[in-house]
Design a protein around this motif. Structure first.
Motif, PDB file in Angstrom:
ATOM      1  N   UNK A   1      50.422  18.533  50.191  1.00 40.96           N
ATOM      2  CA  UNK A   1      49.463  17.597  49.591  1.00 40.96           C
ATOM      3  C   UNK A   1      49.264  17.883  48.118  1.00 40.96           C
ATOM      4  N   UNK A   2      49.732  19.041  47.632  1.00 38.40           N
ATOM      5  CA  UNK A   2      49.638  19.400  46.209  1.00 38.40           C
ATOM      6  C   UNK A   2      48.284  19.083  45.594  1.00 38.40           C
ATOM      7  N   UNK A   3      47.229  19.634  46.166  1.00 39.63           N
ATOM      8  CA  UNK A   3      45.901  19.340  45.641  1.00 39.63           C
ATOM      9  C   UNK A   3      45.767  19.748  44.182  1.00 39.63           C
ATOM     10  N   UNK A   4      45.176  18.837  43.387  1.00 40.99           N
ATOM     11  CA  UNK A   4      44.703  19.212  42.060  1.00 40.99           C
ATOM     12  C   UNK A   4      43.417  20.012  42.273  1.00 40.99           C
ATOM     13  N   UNK A   5      43.026  20.890  41.381  1.00 38.18           N
ATOM     14  CA  UNK A   5      43.672  21.178  40.099  1.00 38.18           C
ATOM     15  C   UNK A   5      44.830  22.173  40.196  1.00 38.18           C
ATOM     16  N   UNK A   6      45.080  22.728  41.396  1.00 36.00           N
ATOM     17  CA  UNK A   6      46.138  23.727  41.505  1.00 36.00           C
ATOM     18  C   UNK A   6      47.470  23.140  41.036  1.00 36.00           C
ATOM     19  N   UNK A   7      47.721  21.883  41.393  1.00 40.89           N
ATOM     20  CA  UNK A   7      48.975  21.252  40.987  1.00 40.89           C
ATOM     21  C   UNK A   7      48.867  20.649  39.592  1.00 40.89           C
ATOM     22  N   UNK A   8      47.658  20.594  39.058  1.00 40.83           N
ATOM     23  CA  UNK A   8      47.449  19.905  37.791  1.00 40.83           C
ATOM     24  C   UNK A   8      47.310  20.857  36.621  1.00 40.83           C
ATOM     25  N   UNK A   9      46.377  20.524  35.728  1.00 41.83           N
ATOM     26  CA  UNK A   9      46.257  21.282  34.489  1.00 41.83           C
ATOM     27  C   UNK A   9      44.814  21.635  34.226  1.00 41.83           C
ATOM     28  N   UNK A  10      44.593  22.529  33.241  1.00 40.77           N
ATOM     29  CA  UNK A  10      43.236  22.782  32.751  1.00 40.77           C
ATOM     30  C   UNK A  10      43.331  22.964  31.239  1.00 40.77           C
TER      31      UNK A  10
END
Lengths: 222, 675, 113
Positions: B178-187
Motif C-alpha cells: 500500500x506504500x503509505x505516505x509519508x513513509x513512501x513520500x517526502x518531508x
C-alpha cells in the motif's frame, strides 16, 4: 485508427459501434480520474483556506493571484472549440470533408490558444510566487490544471494528426466519421472537465469576502 | 449431439500469401514460433501468455513468502536482514496481487469470454495485445528492482558517483503493498523533497502505474466485448456467470484504477518534483494517500475475488449435474458486491480517527457486503444439494474455495466492527483474514479454473492423482500456515516486523505456520508442474471431457483460431448442456459465406507501444538514483510509445480470410490444425 | 477499416444533420451566455449560499448540455448515457464523501494558516 475485430461490417449486439462504446467507457473512467484530482484540490482548499506564502514570506490570498478575465477568456475559447468540434463531426457525417477540415483547424487553433493562456497563467503565477514546491495549493493547482492541459494537448495532437490524415483520402465513410466522432467525444469531455474546474477552482474563490473556503478570515483588499 | 464436424479447420494461415499493411510493411500474419507469439492478437494465445506469466510470478511471490516464513520460523532469527524482510513482504504482496492473481484472472477473461459469448475475438484485438505486453513490461520493471538491490548488495555500484551521493540505498520497494505516505513520500519544506526511502519506492510507483494502464486497457476491451459481441440469442441473462463476473470486475477496474493512478502521479510529483501532496512538513495530509489508495484498494479486493467466484459458479453446476441454483440472484449479488465495494474503503482506516459518524457508516456498509456474499454461498450450496456430485480435481478445489472463503468471510465480518478492528489492526489476525480470502478463496478458485479449462485450452487432461495430492497439500498446508495466525494475531503478534523475541508464546505457532507454508508451497509447485507437463505431454482428451454446460465446450480442443466456424445462435442459458441432453438449443448463423472467416491481422505495434513503458519505467527510477541523462531514457520511452500508437493507427486493421470446413463444404481431416 | 465506397447519406439523414446543426449553434450561444452570467454573478452582492447554488446549477446545466447535444447522447442509445453516468455518479458520490471526511477542525493547522 480502426481496430474493430473481424466484424467491421457485422452489427454489434447493442447496435453501438465498438469504438464509441469504448470511448464512453474511457470517459466514465476519466470522471473518476478528474474527480480524484479536483477533490484533492478542493479538500486542501477546505483545510488551508488562506492561500499560500510567497518567497518573501508574505501571506498571499488566492483572489489577488487569480486573473478572472484571462480564465474567462480561455473558458470561452474552449467552449467555442467544443462547438466547432460538434460542427466538424456533423460535417463528417454528411461527408463534407472540406467543411470538416475547416472546423477541425478551428478546434486546433482554439485549443492552442487555450494552451497558450495556460502557459501564460502558469508563468504569471510562478512570478507571483506560487510554485509547485512552496505550498500545497501550488501542488494541487498546478497538477490539476496541468493534467487537464495535458489532456488538451493530447487532443490537439490527435486532431492535428487527423487533419493531415484526411488528405490521404482514407478518412471517409462510416468508419471515418466514427473516428472523428470518437476524437470529438474526447475533446468535448476535456471541455466539460474545464466547465467543472472553472466553477469549482476559480469562480468559488470570489464568493464572499475570501471565497467560500476562507469566510472566516479577515477580508482581502481587492 | 455435437457440432464437432463443423469445426475442423481446413486452411492454415501460414499458407496464405503475405499481405502489406497501409504503411507498406509486411504484416506478421504468416509468422510462426516466437514472432507469432510476440505479434499475436488471438485472444486464446494472449490468454495463454497471461497465464504463463502469472504462474511464473506466483512462484516468484511464493519464494518470497517462503523466505518470510523461514525468517519467522524461530524467534530472533537472522535469516534475512530487517531491510530485506521489508522488501520481501512488500514485493510478495505486490507480486501476488498485481502479477499473480490479476493476470491469472485476465488469462481466464481472455481465453474464455469470447468463447462463452460465442464471439470470434475481443472487440479490439490489438488493444488486447497491448494490455498483455504492457503488463509484461510493468511486471519486469517492478521486479528489476531486485536486480538493482542485489547488484548494490554485491557492491557493483560502489565506484559510481551517483551511488556515492545516494542517501538511502534500498533499491527494492520496502513500503508494503500500500506504500503509505509519508513513509513512501517526502518531508521538508520548499521542495527539499527529503525522503524516507530509496529508489525502491520509485520502482514501485512506476511499476504499478504501468500495470494499471494494462489493466485499464484490458477492462475497456472486455466490457466492450461482453456488451457488444454476444452471439445472437445470448441475452445478458443467458451469459455464463463467469462472463458476468468478468463484466463486473472490468467495471470495477475502470472505476477504481483512476484513483490509484492519480494518487501515484501525486506521489511521483512529491518525490520527483518536490510537490507537497503528502508532505507533512508543508501541510500535506499523509492520510489522503490512505484514502485515495483504499478508494482503489477496496474495489481491488473484489477485482481479485469476483473472477474466482465466477469460476466456481461454472465448476459447481458442471460437476453437480445441475444448473446453477438462483442464477439471477448470483448475478445480482455479484453486481451488488461490486457496487458496495466502492462504499467501504474507510474500513481499512478505522484506526486513523475518522470520527464517530463515518466510522459507524463504513462499519455498517461493510457488514452489508456480507449479505450478497452469503447469498452467493447459499446459492452454491443449493447448486450442489441433491446433485450427482463428481469429485474431480476442479470440484475438490471449488469446494475448498467455498469452505476457505467462508472462514475468511467470518473473520472479515469481525473486522467490520470498528471496536474489534482497532484491536486487530496491524496484527497477524489481519494476515490470517486476507490470506483465507485471497489464498483460500482466490487461489483455490483460480486453480479450480486451471484444472477445469486446461483440457479445453490444450486438449490434454491433467494427471488426476497428482492433482488430488496437490490440492490436498494446498488445502492442508494453507490451513496449517494461516489458521494459527488467527491465534498469533489475537495474542498480539504485530505484522511487518522482521522478527520477534522468545517468551511471548508465539514460537510454537510460528513454527507450525512455517511448516504449513512449505507444504503449501510444495503443493502449489506440484500443481503447476502437473499443469505445465499437461500442456506439453498430457494425455489427449475429448472436446467435452466434463460434460460441460457453456459454449466453449462445443468447440474442438485446442480451439481453432477462428473459434466458431459458424457463429452460434443461442436459445437458452447453459445452451450447450441443454442442447446435448434436451432439445436443440444451439443453431448456427450462416455468416461466413464462401470466403471463410475474417481474421484480424497480427501486428508488431502493440508490442512496440508497450516497449515505451519499459524505457520510461526504467528511466524514472534511474532519474531518482541520480544517474546522468536518465531523463532522456524517459523521454525516449514516451517517444516510442507515441510512435507505436501512431504506426498502429496508420497501419490499418487489415485482416485476412481463413477458410473453414463450413465455407469449403467438406469436413476436413483434423491433422491440419495449425498449432 | 475505412471503406471509401459508401452510399451517399439519405435525405432524411441530411435533414436530421441540418436540424442538429441548428441545435449546436443555439447551444453554443447559450453556453457563452451562461458563462458570461456566471462571471457577473460572482461579483453581485448576494448571499454566498444563493450564488453557490446558482453557480452549481449553471455549471451542471452546461455540463449536461454538452454531453447531451455536442456529445450526441440525446441522439444515441441510452446505454451510453448510463455507462457514462455510472462513472460520473460514482465519482461525485465518492469524492463528496471524501471531502466530508476531511475537516479543518480535526487537523492541526497552526503552522499553515
Amino acid at each position: 485508427m480502426s481496430d474493430t475485430a473481424a466484424a467491421h461490417e457485422a452489427p454489434t449486439s447493442t447496435g453501438i459501434d465498438h469504438k464509441k462504446l469504448i470511448m464512453w467507457l474511457f470517459l466514465a473512467s476519466d470522471c473518476m480520474f478528474f474527480g480524484t484530482l479536483i477533490s484533492t484540490h478542493l479538500l486542501y482548499r477546505k483545510l488551508y483556506p488562506a492561500g499560500f506564502t510567497d518567497a518573501e514570506g508574505h501571506q498571499r490570498f488566492i483572489q489577488n493571484l487569480f486573473n478572472i478575465e484571462l480564465t474567462s477568456f480561455s473558458t470561452f475559447i474552449l467552449l467555442m472549440s467544443s462547438f466547432l468540434m460538434a460542427l466538424a463531426v456533423s460535417a463528417m457525417h454528411k461527408g463534407q470533408i472540406k467543411s470538416f477540415r475547416r472546423n477541425v483547424l478551428g478546434v486546433i487553433f482554439f485549443g492552442l490558444i487555450f494552451l497558450g493562456c495556460q502557459v501564460f497563467e502558469f508563468t504569471h503565477f510562478y512570478h507571483q510566487g506560487l510554485t509547485i514546491q512552496n505550498s500545497v495549493l501550488g501542488s494541487t493547482f498546478y497538477v490539476l490544471t496541468g493534467t487537464h492541459g495535458t489532456h488538451v494537448a493530447i487532443g490537439v495532437l490527435w486532431l492535428i494528426l487527423m487533419y493531415f490524415y484526411s488528405f490521404t483520402g482514407k478518412l471517409g465513410g462510416h468508419m471515418g466519421a466514427l473516428d472523428v466522432e470518437v476524437a470529438g467525444l474526447y475533446w468535448h469531455f476535456v471541455d466539460i472537465v474545464w466547465i467543472i474546474i472553472f466553477t469549482a477552482v476559480y469562480l468559488v474563490e470570489y464568493l464572499g469576502p475570501n471565497g467560500i473556503w476562507g469566510s472566516g478570515l479577515p477580508a482581502v483588499a481587492k | 449431439m455435437s457440432h464437432d464436424s463443423h469445426h475442423a479447420p481446413v486452411a492454415c494461415k501460414t499458407e496464405l500469401a503475405p499481405e502489406r499493411s497501409d504503411l507498406g510493411l509486411i504484416r506478421p500474419d504468416r509468422s510462426t514460433g516466437l514472432i507469432d507469439w510476440l505479434t499475436t492478437v488471438d485472444h486464446k494465445k494472449i490468454g495463454i501468455l497471461y497465464g504463463a506469466f502469472a504462474m511464473f510470478y506466483f512462484l516468484v511471490g511464493g519464494v518470497e513468502a517462503l523466505a518470510i516464513r523461514t525468517q519467522l520460523a524461530r524467534p530472533d532469527n537472522d535469516f534475512v536482514t530487517a531491510r530485506m524482510y521489508n522488501q520481501l513482504f512488500t514485493m510478495h504482496g505486490t507480486t501476488m496481487i498485481f502479477l499473480g492473481v490479476m493476470p491469472l484472472s485476465a488469462a481466464f477473461f481472455n481465453f474464455l469470454v469470447p468463447l462463452q459469448i460465442g464471439a470470434r475475438d475481443v472487440a479490439f484485438p490489438r488493444l488486447n495485445a497491448f494490455s498483455l505486453w504492457t503488463f509484461v513490461f510493468g511486471a519486469f520493471v517492478l521486479n528489476a528492482s531486485w536486480f538493482f538491490e542485489f547488484a548494490h548488495l554485491a557492491g557493483w555500484f560502489n565506484s559510481f558517483e551517483w551511488h556515492k551521493a545516494l542517501v538511502y540505498t534500498d533499491f527494492a520497494p520496502a513500503n508494503g503493498w500500500f506504500s503509505y505516505a509519508p513513509l513512501s513520500g517526502t518531508f521538508g519544506q520548499n521542495g527539499q523533497a527529503l525522503r524516507f526511502t530509496g529508489v525502491g519506492t520509485d520502482f514501485w510507483i512506476i511499476g504499478i502505474q504501468v500495470l494499471g494502464i494494462a489493466s485499464l486497457a484490458a477492462s475497456f476491451n472486455f466490457i466492450c466485448t461482453i456488451i457488444n459481441m454476444r452471439a445472437k440469442g445470448m441475452t445478458m441473462m443467458r451469459l455464463p456467470v463467469f462472463t458476468w463476473m468478468t463484466l463486473v470486475t472490468a467495471v470495477l477496474i475502470i472505476l477504481a484504477f483512476p484513483a490509484i493512478t492519480v494518487a501515484l502521479i501525486e506521489l511521483m510529483f512529491d518525490r520527483a518534483f518536490g510537490a507537497n501532496f503528502f508532505n507533512p512538513s508543508s501541510g500535506g495530509q499523509p492520510v489522503l494517500w490512505q484514502h485515495l489508495f483504499w478508494i482503489f484498494g477496496h474495489p481491488e479486493v473484489y477485482i481479485l475475488v469476483l473472477p474466482a467466484m465466477g469460476i466456481v459458479s461454472e465448476v459447481l453446476p458442471t460437476f453437480s449435474g445441475k444448473s446453477l441454483f438462483g442464477y439471477p440472484i448470483i448475478v445480482f449479488s455479484g453486481a451488488v458486491i461490486g457496487f458496495l465495494g466502492f462504499a467501504v474503503w474507510s474500513h481499512h482506516m478505522f484506526t486513523t480517527g475518522l470520527g464517530p459518524v463515518p466510522t459507524a457508516a463504513f462499519s455498517l456498509l461493510t457488514m452489508a457486503i456480507a449479505v450478497p456474499t452469503g447469498v452467493k454461498i447459499f446459492n452454491w450450496l443449493g447448486t450442489i444439494w441433491g446433485g450427482r456430485v463428481r469429485f474431480t480435481p476442479p470440484m475438490v478445489l471449488a469446494l475448498g474455495f467455498i469452505w476457505m472463503f467462508m472462514c475468511g468471510g467470518f473473520s472479515g465480518v469481525m473486522h467490520s466492527s470498528a471496536p474489534a478492528d482497532s484491536q486487530q489492526q496491524d496484527s497477524y489476525f489481519v494476515i490470517a483474514h486476507f490470506h483465507y480470502v485471497l489464498l483460500g478463496g482466490v487461489l483455490l478458485g483460480l486453480m479450480a479454473g486451471l484444472y477445469f479449462w486446461f483440457p479445453k485450452i490444450f486438449g490434454r487432461m491433467p494427471n488426476a492423482p497428482i492433482a488430488y495430492i496437490a490440492s490436498g497439500m494446498v488445502i492442508l498446508g494453507f490451513n496449517l500456515a494461516f489458521g494459527p495466525m488467527h491465534y498469533l494475531g489475537l495474542a498480539g503478534m504485530p505484522r511487518r516486523t522482521h522478527t520477534y523475541h522468545a517468551g511471548n508464546g508465539w514460537e510454537t505457532w510460528n513454527f507450525v505456520a512455517t511448516i504449513g507454508a512449505y507444504i503449501l508451497g510444495l503443493g502449489v509447485f506440484l500443481a503447476f508442474v502437473n499443469l505445465v507437463w499437461t500442456a506439453f505431454r498430457g494425455k489427449k482428451c475429448s472436446n467435452d471431457p466434463w460434460d460441460g454446460r457453456t459454449l466453449e465446450w462445443s468447440l474442438p480442443s485446442p480451439v481453432p483460431e477462428y473459434n466458431f466456424a459458424q457463429a452460434p445462435i443461442v436459445a437458452a442459458r447453459d445452451a450447450y448442456f441443454e442442447d446435448k441432453h434436451g432439445g436443440k438449443r444451439i443453431g448456427t448463423e450462416n455468416d461466413g459465406g464462401e470466403a471463410g472467416v475474417h481474421m484480424p491481422s497480427q501486428s508488431w505495434m502493440p508490442l512496440l507501444a508497450s516497449a515505451g513503458f519499459l524505457f520510461a519505467g526504467f528511466g524514472m527510477p534511474m532519474m531518482a538514483m541520480g544517474i546522468p541523462h536518465a531523463g532522456w531514457i524517459v523521454i525516449s520511452g514516451l517517444g516510442v510509445l507515441f510512435i507505436g500508437i501512431w504506426l498502429w493507427a496508420l497501419e490499418g486493421p487489415g485482416g485476412y480470410m481463413l477458410k473453414t470446413p463450413a465455407a469449403s463444404g467438406t469436413p476436413a481431416p483434423t491433422e491440419t490444425v495449425a498449432h | 477499416m475505412s471503406s471509401s465506397h459508401e452510399a451517399a447519406p439519405s435525405p432524411d439523414f441530411l435533414a436530421e444533420e441540418v436540424r442538429r446543426y441548428h441545435h449546436f449553434i443555439v447551444l453554443a450561444l447559450w453556453l457563452a451566455v451562461v458563462t458570461g452570467a456566471e462571471i457577473v454573478l460572482i461579483f453581485l452582492p448576494l448571499p454566498v449560499a444563493v450564488v453557490l447554488t446558482i453557480l452549481t446549477l449553471m455549471s451542471a446545466g452546461k455540463f449536461f448540455a454538452v454531453i447531451l447535444w455536442f456529445m450526441h447522447l440525446i441522439y444515441d442509445k441510452r446505454l451510453l448515457f448510463w455507462c457514462f453516468f455510472a462513472g460520473l455518479a460514482l465519482a461525485f458520490a465518492t469524492y463528496t464523501a471524501l471531502l466530508c471526511l476531511f475537516s479543518a477542525d480535526r487537523i492541526d493547522t497552526r503552522w499553515f494558516s
